[in-house]
Enzyme design. Structure first.
Site: not given
Ligand code: DQA
Length: 147
Positions: A9-10, A17, A22, A71, A74, A77, A84, A95, A97, A99, A104, A108
């Site tokens: 998401p996002n 954003r 980011y 990635n 959110a 978390h 699963d 995994e 990220h 950031s 943070r 997170r």
């Molecule tokens: C993120 C870190 C997450 O906490 C956040 O919700 C994101 C981006 C990152 O790539 O740093 O959407 O996954």
């Protein structure tokens, strides 16, 4: 070699954003660079803002790719369902990220999905994805030597 990148998401808003966290670079531009940098790797890309769609994608690709780079945004978390799904498939997942989530907010600092992943890369901006590809290439080479 075939790798699946899944962004949650996002992350469709990369470049727009919260650029101070980011970055300002558009994803499509970065993905093009990644594909040029790894010409021998087929890099498939999928993004969704919906938890269930991410799970469907993990199930769809989780038995025939050489690696998944996830990635989960959110959902990292919060999502036991994504954990699963990762545990249900055979493809190794890294995994990722952008950031450094440990620098943070407290919420997170906990990843629910980590136990379903072979490794974790975070904090290097978009370069985290490149590092994850390198890791999966090394892992595939190791498996071949062992096998
Ligand atoms: C993120 C870190 C997450 O906490 C956040 O919700 C994101 C981006 C990152 O790539 O740093 O959407 O996954």
């Amino acid at each position: 070699m075939r790798i699946q990148i899944i962004n949650g998401p996002n992350l469709n808003l990369l470049g727009i954003r919260e650029p101070e966290i980011y970055g300002k670079r558009a994803w499509t531009d970065y993905l093009k660079e990644l594909r040029q940098r790894f010409p021998k790797v087929r890099i498939d890309y999928y993004q969704s803002n919906l938890e269930g769609e991410i799970i469907n994608k993990i199930q769809e690709v989780g038995f025939d790719r050489d690696g998944i780079i996830l990635n989960a945004g959110a959902y990292t978390h919060t999502s036991i369902a994504i954990l699963d799904a990762l545990k249900s498939v055979s493809t190794p997942t890294v995994e990722v990220h952008i950031s450094n989530v440990y620098q943070r907010e407290d919420f997170r600092r906990r990843s629910i999905i980590s136990p379903g992943c072979v490794g974790f890369i975070g904090g290097f901006g978009l370069d985290s994805y490149r590092l994850a590809i390198e890791a999966l290439i090394d892992k595939a080479a190791e498996t071949q030597t062992e096998g």
